[in-house]
Design an enzyme around this catalytic site. Structure first.
Site, PDB file in Angstrom:
ATOM      1  CG  HIS A   1      -8.890  -2.974  -2.400  1.00  0.00           C
ATOM      2  ND1 HIS A   1      -9.806  -2.221  -3.112  1.00  0.00           N
ATOM      3  CD2 HIS A   1      -8.672  -2.302  -1.246  1.00  0.00           C
ATOM      4  CE1 HIS A   1     -10.114  -1.142  -2.432  1.00  0.00           C
ATOM      5  NE2 HIS A   1      -9.454  -1.159  -1.279  1.00  0.00           N
TER       6      HIS A   1
ATOM      7  CG  ASP B   1      -2.086   0.954   1.072  1.00  0.00           C
ATOM      8  OD1 ASP B   1      -3.228   0.490   0.930  1.00  0.00           O
ATOM      9  OD2 ASP B   1      -1.842   2.187   1.111  1.00  0.00           O
TER      10      ASP B   1
ATOM     11  CG  ASN C   1     -12.055  -0.635   3.959  1.00  0.00           C
ATOM     12  OD1 ASN C   1     -12.404  -1.068   5.057  1.00  0.00           O
ATOM     13  ND2 ASN C   1     -10.869  -0.065   3.766  1.00  0.00           N
TER      14      ASN C   1
ATOM     15  CG  HIS D   1      -6.927  -2.926   3.018  1.00  0.00           C
ATOM     16  ND1 HIS D   1      -6.117  -1.841   2.733  1.00  0.00           N
ATOM     17  CD2 HIS D   1      -8.157  -2.603   2.558  1.00  0.00           C
ATOM     18  CE1 HIS D   1      -6.843  -0.908   2.132  1.00  0.00           C
ATOM     19  NE2 HIS D   1      -8.084  -1.337   2.018  1.00  0.00           N
TER      20      HIS D   1
ATOM     21  CB  VAL E   1      -9.336   2.043  -4.999  1.00  0.00           C
ATOM     22  CG1 VAL E   1      -9.042   1.563  -6.419  1.00  0.00           C
ATOM     23  CG2 VAL E   1      -8.300   3.069  -4.555  1.00  0.00           C
TER      24      VAL E   1
ATOM     25  CD  GLN F   1     -14.790  -0.346  -2.596  1.00  0.00           C
ATOM     26  OE1 GLN F   1     -15.916  -0.640  -2.195  1.00  0.00           O
ATOM     27  NE2 GLN F   1     -14.238  -0.878  -3.673  1.00  0.00           N
TER      28      GLN F   1
HETATM   29  P1  5GP Z   1      -9.673   1.483   0.289  1.00  0.00           P
HETATM   30  O1  5GP Z   1      -9.671   2.771   1.052  1.00  0.00           O
HETATM   31  O2  5GP Z   1     -10.397   1.610  -1.024  1.00  0.00           O
HETATM   32  O3  5GP Z   1     -10.126   0.292   1.096  1.00  0.00           O
HETATM   33  O4  5GP Z   1      -8.161   1.151  -0.016  1.00  0.00           O
HETATM   34  C1  5GP Z   1      -7.465   1.695  -1.074  1.00  0.00           C
HETATM   35  C2  5GP Z   1      -6.001   1.621  -0.707  1.00  0.00           C
HETATM   36  O5  5GP Z   1      -5.251   1.812  -1.866  1.00  0.00           O
HETATM   37  C3  5GP Z   1      -5.586   2.692   0.298  1.00  0.00           C
HETATM   38  O6  5GP Z   1      -5.052   2.064   1.459  1.00  0.00           O
HETATM   39  C4  5GP Z   1      -4.554   3.506  -0.457  1.00  0.00           C
HETATM   40  O7  5GP Z   1      -3.485   3.933   0.349  1.00  0.00           O
HETATM   41  C5  5GP Z   1      -4.107   2.540  -1.542  1.00  0.00           C
HETATM   42  N1  5GP Z   1      -3.669   3.195  -2.771  1.00  0.00           N
HETATM   43  C6  5GP Z   1      -4.331   4.196  -3.429  1.00  0.00           C
HETATM   44  N2  5GP Z   1      -3.638   4.537  -4.536  1.00  0.00           N
HETATM   45  C7  5GP Z   1      -2.552   3.732  -4.576  1.00  0.00           C
HETATM   46  C8  5GP Z   1      -1.448   3.625  -5.487  1.00  0.00           C
HETATM   47  O8  5GP Z   1      -1.352   4.330  -6.497  1.00  0.00           O
HETATM   48  N3  5GP Z   1      -0.506   2.689  -5.205  1.00  0.00           N
HETATM   49  C9  5GP Z   1      -0.586   1.879  -4.105  1.00  0.00           C
HETATM   50  N4  5GP Z   1       0.399   0.989  -3.923  1.00  0.00           N
HETATM   51  N5  5GP Z   1      -1.610   1.965  -3.227  1.00  0.00           N
HETATM   52  C10 5GP Z   1      -2.567   2.869  -3.457  1.00  0.00           C
END
Ligand code: 5GP
Length: 111
Positions: free
Chosen positions: A97, A28, A84, A99, A93, A91
């Site tokens: 996914h 991440d 998430n 984590h 993205v 969430q």
């Molecule tokens: P969410 O909040 O959707 O559950 O998790 C998305 C995760 O993707 C977040 O923890 C965020 O830090 C990670 N993330 C967002 N953009 C990027 C990226 O460009 N590269 C990487 N490696 N992680 C990302």
């Protein structure tokens, strides 16, 4: 197109720790624990809520990958997996996914 699709397509780089034909796991960009890995399917499903019954095998595969990556990264004292979902789930993205968090004692409830 989501940022995760661009990582799958190698348009933007990521620190990949595991890959197979169905999935990709990478660090991440904003780690919330000493080890924070994101595990994604290569076939885009926007969220758990938008998955369908026939995604069962792929969804299960993500957890199998989580177990393998946890072993690979020697999270021998335990770890947490989180999905998430949607706005209230936090969430950000819209490509499903898992984590994988570890390397410290995590608190519960997560907030
Ligand atoms: P969410 O909040 O959707 O559950 O998790 C998305 C995760 O993707 C977040 O923890 C965020 O830090 C990670 N993330 C967002 N953009 C990027 C990226 O460009 N590269 C990487 N490696 N992680 C990302």
């Amino acid at each position: 197109m989501t940022i995760f699709q661009r990582i799958i397509d190698r348009e933007i780089s990521a620190d990949v720790v595991f890959e197979d034909e169905l999935s990709l796991a990478f660090r991440d960009i904003s780690p919330q624990a000493p080890v924070h890995i994101v595990i994604i399917p290569k076939r885009a499903i926007p969220s758990l809520a938008e998955s369908v019954d026939t995604d069962e095998q792929l969804l299960g595969h993500l957890l199998v990958v989580a177990r393998k990556v946890a072993g690979q990264l020697q999270l021998n004292d335990g770890y947490r997996t989180v999905i998430n979902c949607g706005r209230d789930g936090g969430q950000t993205v819209n490509h499903i996914h898992v984590h994988l968090l570890g390397g410290r004692q995590l608190v519960w409830p997560p907030g």
